[in-house]
Scaffold this motif. Structure first.
Motif, PDB file in Angstrom:
ATOM      1  N   GLY A 498       0.847  -0.897  -0.091  1.00 51.50           N
ATOM      2  CA  GLY A 498       0.130   0.094   0.074  1.00 51.50           C
ATOM      3  C   GLY A 498       0.888   1.014  -0.256  1.00 51.50           C
ATOM      4  N   ALA A 499       1.408   1.236   0.268  1.00 51.03           N
ATOM      5  CA  ALA A 499       3.388   2.746  -0.072  1.00 51.03           C
ATOM      6  C   ALA A 499       3.017   3.263  -1.199  1.00 51.03           C
ATOM      7  N   PHE A 500       2.761   2.746  -2.390  1.00 53.10           N
ATOM      8  CA  PHE A 500       2.676   3.910  -3.529  1.00 53.10           C
ATOM      9  C   PHE A 500       1.267   4.922  -2.946  1.00 53.10           C
ATOM     10  N   ALA A 501      -0.400   3.674  -3.099  1.00 55.41           N
ATOM     11  CA  ALA A 501      -1.125   4.782  -2.649  1.00 55.41           C
ATOM     12  C   ALA A 501      -1.714   5.592  -1.885  1.00 55.41           C
ATOM     13  N   ALA A 502      -0.749   5.433  -0.372  1.00 53.71           N
ATOM     14  CA  ALA A 502      -1.165   5.956   0.597  1.00 53.71           C
ATOM     15  C   ALA A 502       0.352   7.004   0.882  1.00 53.71           C
ATOM     16  N   LEU A 503       1.605   7.009   0.097  1.00 49.57           N
ATOM     17  CA  LEU A 503       2.583   8.213   0.090  1.00 49.57           C
ATOM     18  C   LEU A 503       1.549   9.145  -1.080  1.00 49.57           C
ATOM     19  N   GLN A 504       1.122   8.766  -2.522  1.00 50.89           N
ATOM     20  CA  GLN A 504       0.644   9.037  -2.990  1.00 50.89           C
ATOM     21  C   GLN A 504      -0.844  10.378  -3.091  1.00 50.89           C
ATOM     22  N   ARG A 505      -0.952  10.066  -1.759  1.00 48.99           N
ATOM     23  CA  ARG A 505      -2.729  10.693  -0.891  1.00 48.99           C
ATOM     24  C   ARG A 505      -2.161  12.028   0.192  1.00 48.99           C
ATOM     25  N   ILE A 506      -0.695  11.472   0.820  1.00 48.92           N
ATOM     26  CA  ILE A 506      -0.014  12.440   1.564  1.00 48.92           C
ATOM     27  C   ILE A 506       0.936  12.995   1.125  1.00 48.92           C
ATOM     28  N   ALA A 507       1.088  13.267  -0.629  1.00 47.11           N
ATOM     29  CA  ALA A 507       1.764  14.219  -1.419  1.00 47.11           C
ATOM     30  C   ALA A 507       1.571  14.890  -1.325  1.00 47.11           C
ATOM     31  N   ALA A 508       1.991  16.452  -1.968  1.00 47.23           N
ATOM     32  CA  ALA A 508       0.774  17.294  -3.188  1.00 47.23           C
ATOM     33  C   ALA A 508       1.696  16.774  -4.076  1.00 47.23           C
ATOM     34  N   ASN A 509       2.696  16.024  -4.861  1.00 46.36           N
ATOM     35  CA  ASN A 509       3.669  16.009  -6.070  1.00 46.36           C
ATOM     36  C   ASN A 509       2.481  14.795  -6.530  1.00 46.36           C
ATOM     37  N   ASP A 510       2.988  14.331  -7.696  1.00 46.30           N
ATOM     38  CA  ASP A 510       2.344  13.191  -8.020  1.00 46.30           C
ATOM     39  C   ASP A 510       3.623  12.790  -8.553  1.00 46.30           C
ATOM     40  N   LEU A 511       3.125  11.633  -7.035  1.00 48.11           N
ATOM     41  CA  LEU A 511       4.831  10.251  -6.953  1.00 48.11           C
ATOM     42  C   LEU A 511       4.112   9.326  -8.297  1.00 48.11           C
ATOM     43  N   ASP A 512       3.738   9.621  -8.724  1.00 49.92           N
ATOM     44  CA  ASP A 512       3.500   8.207 -10.200  1.00 49.92           C
ATOM     45  C   ASP A 512       3.932   8.207 -11.274  1.00 49.92           C
ATOM     46  N   LYS A 513       5.502   8.413 -10.959  1.00 53.05           N
ATOM     47  CA  LYS A 513       6.710   8.485 -12.227  1.00 53.05           C
ATOM     48  C   LYS A 513       7.072   7.130 -11.933  1.00 53.05           C
ATOM     49  N   PRO A 514       8.098   6.598 -13.000  1.00 46.50           N
ATOM     50  CA  PRO A 514       9.233   5.777 -12.691  1.00 46.50           C
ATOM     51  C   PRO A 514       9.984   4.690 -11.766  1.00 46.50           C
ATOM     52  N   PRO A 515       9.889   4.041 -11.591  1.00 46.73           N
ATOM     53  CA  PRO A 515      11.187   3.641 -10.157  1.00 46.73           C
ATOM     54  C   PRO A 515      12.724   4.349 -10.748  1.00 46.73           C
ATOM     55  N   GLY A 516      12.920   4.774  -9.518  1.00 43.84           N
ATOM     56  CA  GLY A 516      14.276   5.277 -10.235  1.00 43.84           C
ATOM     57  C   GLY A 516      13.733   7.430 -10.449  1.00 43.84           C
ATOM     58  N   SER A 517      12.848   7.475 -10.300  1.00 40.80           N
ATOM     59  CA  SER A 517      12.401   9.041 -10.574  1.00 40.80           C
ATOM     60  C   SER A 517      12.609   9.755  -8.552  1.00 40.80           C
TER      61      SER A 517
END
Length: 807
Positions: A498-517
């Motif tokens: 659940g890490a990506f979904a949780a952090l995507q809700r917490i962060a104002a920027n978009d974390l939906d970037k490829p691994p290595g970003s």
């Protein structure tokens, strides 16, 4: 007093000024189901023997606002509650008995002007006119605040209690807390010697017992106690009427006028700690034996300043324990270990602060977050390092002594040092490093040239001794390359399905970037204010590496954990002590790295804001291509055992390019030239990303909802009402932040950061002003009570198009 109920929504522990103020303000906010538990009787901790001085000006605007609120409240509380509080707004006079102290007071005057706070600078003769008893010999100047004063601590506390009772708050005296029941991260019941009480929220306002009470709840709070003495003179019929309160910090004493007498106390060196192993719970309305040697430490210099003391006897001496924290500031907020356990303790000046602190805590409890930035008081500014008895004892005694010492804008404490050292400490010390301390870490601030003393010599208005060496470090960063030990960064791994979904809700920027970003982002509150400013490296779909400031790890972790799901789908691991960090930055950084790194580090293969696992010599390294210097560079994160090896390899490889060691004071100058912002000064929960010019970090278009989104959508649509601007100053004046921003003779704002740009040879200031004024070019600033022309610039002073960092 009420009987102990079986349940209350909010239980406040401690019936001193702070605890009663919190209860009063909770009641004012509509909270009726509140119970205050006091082990003895109201005021019977440190409140009853406090001196009761009320000074309002602090270095931060919000802290000053809290103190101003206290003074306004004390003027009206008697009329509201029917309980006299003996509020006497007689004003306060603070003397400067040295040139450096006078510089400190002039800086204070500038801060006051920027806050629109009434404060007057006085000559020695004008100071004597305000306080005829002083001998002005040696006085350089003074400041006078007409609205300061004094209050009777016991009467004030009873007024809070009476006001709270009118709204239904219950006070139970003679009941001692013996423990807590908890489930998961919440306290469910307070256990006492008279029975148990269930609750939703607990507030620990237990004064000198706060650390011991917190420990029962599984919470660590670095709140200690020390002895503090003051005396009251015999009465004289010819004592002048209408005297203000007096502070002479160079002579380490303060004075409060009493009817026909004087109350005089001091902040002497070497005061004993009290209850270092735990304060006895049966200690009550008691005093400690007077200490003649400690009395003389402030009374003898006081008698030189006030000759009348040589003619008047001492009526009584008060020596009692007072609370104190490692940095001398109160400790407020929600404890990181619990979801419903608040603390309000460590108040060395609890009477002056009680009104504002009670209001702030009540708002925090009711809303779930403070209504303004209170980072300087926040419990999360402390971590495990600060909790040892040895650290607390050493730093508390030092904080007490330093209360009246000169506080330079850039200074390092010498007590309780050396506990946390990076693997490079000894190596860098041998190379001339002059260390500072941050969150217990020894960090290189600057490097002394061969033959120069490796010690800070700070100043207010003159250039400090590190000015020229730091200029050389900045020159190396801009023209060649530097190596900086940044192992003190707080570092975390966040992983799980659940890490990506949780952090995507917490962060104002978009974390939906490829691994290595790499993703630079703010974490915002529901108001859109900036709670954290940090970087995530996405290592895999659901594995992230988070880097934040040395002192912000506890706070940022607590904010993230508060908003993570509790279903076990996300794990957050602190890896700060497991990884060292070396920053390699400058235009020759790639030339150096390519000589020693395995892997392609060309710009095409390793672009800006990406992360990559590489090898340097024998070491596995997570390289992050990011910069806080404004130069081509990498943060090199590695297991701590490889740090010395990597530093050796990079030093050897960089020799032909003139690589140089650099420290945090160079970073400060370099980041100002690049308009890089610092959380806690330039950005706080009081400001949105749009006001700070960080709107590019707000991904309103990302699919997921996130905390603060609604507020940020509204903020963007309406446009910011204030904006952060950058000013340059040609005059060779020392700037630190806190300077007044002036236009057309009118105060427009206060500098959030300031310093010297060694590359451009000018001073640089950041500060917020009204949006309609932000486009003007011509400005003035005030520093040390003098005004200087300033010019607003667009963007960064160096490389505004970012060509260097993208190279």
């Amino acid at each position: 007093m009420a009987e102990l109920p079986g349940y209350a929504r909010i239980v406040v522990i401690g019936g001193g000024a702070v605890g009663c103020s919190i209860a009063y303000h909770l009641a004012k906010l509509g909270e009726r189901d509140v119970v205050v538990l006091e082990k003895a009787a109201l005021t019977h901790g440190s409140t009853w023997h406090a001196a009761g001085l009320v000074g309002q000006l602090r270095s931060k605007r919000n802290l000053t606002r809290l103190m101003q609120y206290s003074a306004r409240l004390y003027a009206t509380l008697e009329a509201e509650t029917g309980q006299a509080v003996e509020w006497k707004p007689v004003g306060s006079l603070r003397l400067a008995s040295s040139e450096e102290r006078w510089s400190e007071l002039k800086r204070m005057a500038t801060t006051a002007r920027s806050f629109d706070f009434e404060l007057h600078t006085l000559s020695p003769q004008e100071a004597q006119a305000r306080f005829p008893l002083i001998d002005p010999k040696g006085v350089v100047g003074a400041v006078y605040v007409p609205n300061d004063g004094s209050v009777d601590p016991s009467s004030l506390t009873h007024a809070y209690a009476r006001g709270a009772k009118k709204h239904g708050v219950k006070f139970v005296e003679g009941v001692r807390v013996t423990g807590f029941d908890a489930k998961d991260r919440r306290v469910t019941r307070v256990r006492t010697d008279k029975g148990d009480i269930g609750c939703e929220i607990v507030v620990n306002a237990a004064g000198i017992w706060a650390r011991d009470v917190a420990k029962m709840a599984g919470v660590a709070v670095p709140a200690g106690a020390v002895e503090h003495q003051y005396l009251i003179t015999e009465k004289r019929n010819d004592m002048p009427a209408g005297l203000p309160t007096l502070r002479d910090p160079d002579n380490i004493f303060y004075l409060k006028p009493e009817p026909g007498a004087l109350a005089i106390g001091g902040w002497e060196q070497g005061t004993p700690t009290f209850g270092a192993g735990g304060v006895p719970f049966d200690f009550g309305r008691e005093l400690l034996p007077p200490n003649q040697e400690r009395l003389e430490a402030f009374l003898l210099p006081a008698a030189e300043r006030l000759p009348i003391l040589n003619e008047i006897g001492i009526r009584t001496v008060i020596n009692g324990p007072i609370p104190i924290s490692p940095d001398g500031e109160p400790i407020l907020g929600l404890a990181p270990e619990r979801d419903n356990f608040y603390v309000a303790c460590g108040f060395t000046s609890g009477i002056a602060a009680s009104g504002g602190a009670g209001k702030a805590m009540a708002e925090w409890i009711v809303a779930g977050e403070p209504s303004m930035d209170l980072w300087a008081f926040d419990v999360r500014r402390f971590g495990k390092h600060h909790m040892s008895a040895k650290y607390l004892a050493e730093r508390s005694v030092d904080s007490y002594w330093r209360y009246y010492q000169i506080h330079y804008p850039v200074e390092e404490l010498t007590s309780a040092r050396g506990g946390r050292r990076s693997p490079l400490y000894d190596r860098l010390k041998a190379r001339g490093a002059v260390f500072g301390s941050r969150f217990g870490w020894e960090r290189p601030n600057w490097f002394a040239p061969a033959g120069a003393p490796a010690v800070d010599q700070p100043s207010f208005e003159a250039r400090p001794n590190w000015f020229a060496p730091v200029a050389e470090e900045c020159k190396a960063a801009r023209e060649r390359a530097v190596l900086i030990d940044q192992s003190s960064f707080s570092k975390f791994e966040i992983a799980g399905p659940g890490a990506f979904a949780a952090l995507q809700r917490i962060a104002a920027n978009d974390l939906d970037k490829p691994p290595g970003s790499l993703i630079y982002t703010q974490l915002c509150n529901a108001r859109g204010g900036i709670e954290a400013d940090l970087t995530f490296a996405r290592l895999d779909d659901n594995r992230f590496y988070m880097v934040t400031g040395s002192a912000f790890g506890v706070r940022d972790r607590a904010w993230i954990e508060k908003h993570l799901p509790h279903d076990g789908s996300v794990a957050l691991t602190d890896v700060t002590s497991a990884r060292a960090v070396i920053n390699l930055g400058g235009p020759r950084a790639r030339d150096i790295l390519v000589k020693v790194a395995e892997g392609d580090i060309s710009n095409a293969a390793f672009p800006y804001m990406t992360a990559k696992e590489i090898r340097i010599g024998y070491a596995p390294v997570l390289a992050l291509r990011v910069t806080y210097l404004g130069e081509l560079g990498w943060e090199l994160h590695m297991p701590v055992e490889y740090a010395a090896h990597v530093h050796e390899v990079l030093t050897e490889a960089g020799a032909e390019y003139g690589v140089k060691d650099a420290g945090y004071r160079a970073i400060e100058s370099l980041r100002l030239e690049k308009r890089y912002l610092y959380w806690g000064a330039d950005i706080t929960p009081d400001y949105t990303p749009y006001e700070a010019g960080l709107g590019f970090c707000v991904a309103l278009g990302k699919g997921a909802d996130f905390i603060g989104r609604a507020a940020l959508e509204k903020a963007k649509a309406e446009g910011p009402k204030r904006k952060l601007i950058v000013l340059t100053v040609d005059a060779p004046v020392q700037l630190y932040g806190g300077e007044t921003l002036i236009r057309g003779g009118k105060t427009m704002g206060v500098a959030s950061s300031g310093g010297w740009g060694h590359t451009i040879g000018k001073g640089i200031l950041f500060g917020y002003v009204a949006a309609e004024d932000a486009q003007h070019r011509d400005w003035e600033i005030e520093a040390f009570a003098k005004r200087y022309p300033a010019t607003r610039i667009d963007g960064a002073a160096v490389d505004p198009k970012r060509a260097k960092i993208l190279a």
